[in-house]
Scaffold this active site. Sequence first.
Site, PDB file in Angstrom:
ATOM      1  N   PRO A 196      80.142  63.922  39.664  1.00  0.00           N
ATOM      2  CA  PRO A 196      80.910  62.461  39.500  1.00  0.00           C
ATOM      3  C   PRO A 196      81.911  62.212  40.649  1.00  0.00           C
ATOM      4  O   PRO A 196      82.604  61.089  40.710  1.00  0.00           O
ATOM      5  CB  PRO A 196      82.077  62.736  38.262  1.00  0.00           C
ATOM      6  CG  PRO A 196      81.588  64.280  37.628  1.00  0.00           C
ATOM      7  CD  PRO A 196      80.217  64.295  38.797  1.00  0.00           C
ATOM      8  N   GLU A 207      81.415  73.712  35.270  1.00  0.00           N
ATOM      9  CA  GLU A 207      82.945  72.496  36.192  1.00  0.00           C
ATOM     10  C   GLU A 207      82.324  71.877  37.635  1.00  0.00           C
ATOM     11  O   GLU A 207      82.805  71.296  37.823  1.00  0.00           O
ATOM     12  CB  GLU A 207      83.883  73.417  36.477  1.00  0.00           C
ATOM     13  CG  GLU A 207      84.833  74.078  35.569  1.00  0.00           C
ATOM     14  CD  GLU A 207      84.908  72.910  34.736  1.00  0.00           C
ATOM     15  OE1 GLU A 207      85.374  72.413  34.610  1.00  0.00           O
ATOM     16  OE2 GLU A 207      85.235  72.657  32.912  1.00  0.00           O
ATOM     17  N   ARG A 267      60.787  51.755  39.257  1.00  0.00           N
ATOM     18  CA  ARG A 267      60.679  50.319  38.950  1.00  0.00           C
ATOM     19  C   ARG A 267      60.306  49.764  40.331  1.00  0.00           C
ATOM     20  O   ARG A 267      59.583  48.847  40.566  1.00  0.00           O
ATOM     21  CB  ARG A 267      62.072  50.054  38.400  1.00  0.00           C
ATOM     22  CG  ARG A 267      62.437  50.637  37.294  1.00  0.00           C
ATOM     23  CD  ARG A 267      62.912  49.935  35.996  1.00  0.00           C
ATOM     24  NE  ARG A 267      61.770  49.021  35.378  1.00  0.00           N
ATOM     25  CZ  ARG A 267      63.030  47.537  35.928  1.00  0.00           C
ATOM     26  NH1 ARG A 267      63.124  47.392  37.240  1.00  0.00           N
ATOM     27  NH2 ARG A 267      61.965  46.381  35.321  1.00  0.00           N
ATOM     28  N   ASP A 291      65.517  41.355  38.550  1.00  0.00           N
ATOM     29  CA  ASP A 291      65.935  41.975  37.948  1.00  0.00           C
ATOM     30  C   ASP A 291      67.655  42.213  38.081  1.00  0.00           C
ATOM     31  O   ASP A 291      67.652  40.899  39.145  1.00  0.00           O
ATOM     32  CB  ASP A 291      66.149  43.391  38.002  1.00  0.00           C
ATOM     33  CG  ASP A 291      65.073  44.453  37.110  1.00  0.00           C
ATOM     34  OD1 ASP A 291      64.205  43.267  36.224  1.00  0.00           O
ATOM     35  OD2 ASP A 291      64.732  45.429  37.650  1.00  0.00           O
TER      36      ASP A 291
HETATM   37  N1  SAM Z   1      84.294  69.189  36.929  1.00  0.00           N
HETATM   38  C1  SAM Z   1      83.485  68.314  37.033  1.00  0.00           C
HETATM   39  C2  SAM Z   1      84.017  66.866  37.493  1.00  0.00           C
HETATM   40  O1  SAM Z   1      85.432  66.924  36.682  1.00  0.00           O
HETATM   41  O2  SAM Z   1      83.988  66.134  38.252  1.00  0.00           O
HETATM   42  C3  SAM Z   1      82.559  67.648  35.985  1.00  0.00           C
HETATM   43  C4  SAM Z   1      81.581  68.788  36.080  1.00  0.00           C
HETATM   44  S1  SAM Z   1      80.260  67.692  34.742  1.00  0.00           S
HETATM   45  C5  SAM Z   1      80.770  68.843  33.289  1.00  0.00           C
HETATM   46  C6  SAM Z   1      78.744  68.932  35.419  1.00  0.00           C
HETATM   47  C7  SAM Z   1      77.438  68.210  36.129  1.00  0.00           C
HETATM   48  O3  SAM Z   1      77.296  67.282  35.959  1.00  0.00           O
HETATM   49  C8  SAM Z   1      78.533  68.311  37.721  1.00  0.00           C
HETATM   50  O4  SAM Z   1      78.322  68.896  38.638  1.00  0.00           O
HETATM   51  C9  SAM Z   1      77.048  66.702  38.132  1.00  0.00           C
HETATM   52  O5  SAM Z   1      76.034  67.901  38.249  1.00  0.00           O
HETATM   53  C10 SAM Z   1      76.529  66.064  36.470  1.00  0.00           C
HETATM   54  N2  SAM Z   1      77.950  64.897  36.156  1.00  0.00           N
HETATM   55  C11 SAM Z   1      78.456  64.901  35.471  1.00  0.00           C
HETATM   56  N3  SAM Z   1      78.808  63.558  35.320  1.00  0.00           N
HETATM   57  C12 SAM Z   1      78.205  62.658  36.440  1.00  0.00           C
HETATM   58  C13 SAM Z   1      78.196  61.799  37.021  1.00  0.00           C
HETATM   59  N4  SAM Z   1      78.969  60.424  36.085  1.00  0.00           N
HETATM   60  N5  SAM Z   1      77.226  61.112  37.489  1.00  0.00           N
HETATM   61  C14 SAM Z   1      76.521  62.295  38.280  1.00  0.00           C
HETATM   62  N6  SAM Z   1      76.693  63.379  37.208  1.00  0.00           N
HETATM   63  C15 SAM Z   1      77.279  63.671  36.558  1.00  0.00           C
END
Ligand code: SAM
Length: 248
Positions: free
Chosen positions: A87, A114, A152, A167
Amino acid sequence: MRIDIVSIFPQLVKTVGEFGVTRIALERSILELNFWDPRDYCEDNYRRVDDRPYGGGPGMVMQAPPLAAAIRQARSAGEGRVIGLSPQGSPLDQATVERLAGERALILLAGRYEGIDQRLLDMEVDEELSIGDYVVAGGELPAMVLIEALVRYLPGVLGNEESAQTDSFSTELLDWPHYTRPEIFEGKQVPSTLLGGNHNEIRRWRLRQALGQTWLRRPDLLAKRFLSEEERLLLNEFKEQLKGQESS
Ligand code: SAM
């Protein structure tokens, strides 16, 4: 293209290869997917890849050593750029997909819990990408989103080579509306221009719709885009038609 996926849930990501365009790409050997499970690189018998965060707080953090070993193994087999799904990453958009589709190999790193020990990210990850401003439980679904978007763009995958180029976002506009048989569905008719066979009129109708839909739904995209004289005229026509519909 070769894509290596580092994930503790390889079975989940494998399903992306069982359907649709990704399955076709695998069958035609245009795409190769390889999986590396960090649990296979654990020192302990419990195959643990997570531990409590230094400094306290909720949740667990993925440890650097098993992830580093899995990524290095993947790199020695595939030599790809390492993309971390996170994220905190830059927003994944069509320009990024197009750029990455030009790579010969990629390694995708899916986090869980996390997140991942920062030292691993600093040492092993070349780029982080986010699929949007929300949090899912793991990087597997984001990795699958990226894989489908990349596929794609690989030559020989889509039936019509033009489709990826027309697209939404490829032209910095949203896509125009699509119609297929039957010609009348519950009293609603296909726009007559699309039935007429005049290619220039069809092209103008599609461009007018693409401009209009982008103006209605994503004015931010339109604000960033240069419009040609023809596009300005077509967008004005769309607005006039809309006004006409609203007042009738
Ligand atoms: N504690 C982190 C935070 O608040 O940013 C969230 C961790 S999430 C529960 C666990 C994993 O999900 C991350 O390490 C990432 O690989 C993936 N993930 C979650 N949301 C994502 C997003 N919007 N884009 C890409 N990967 C995501």
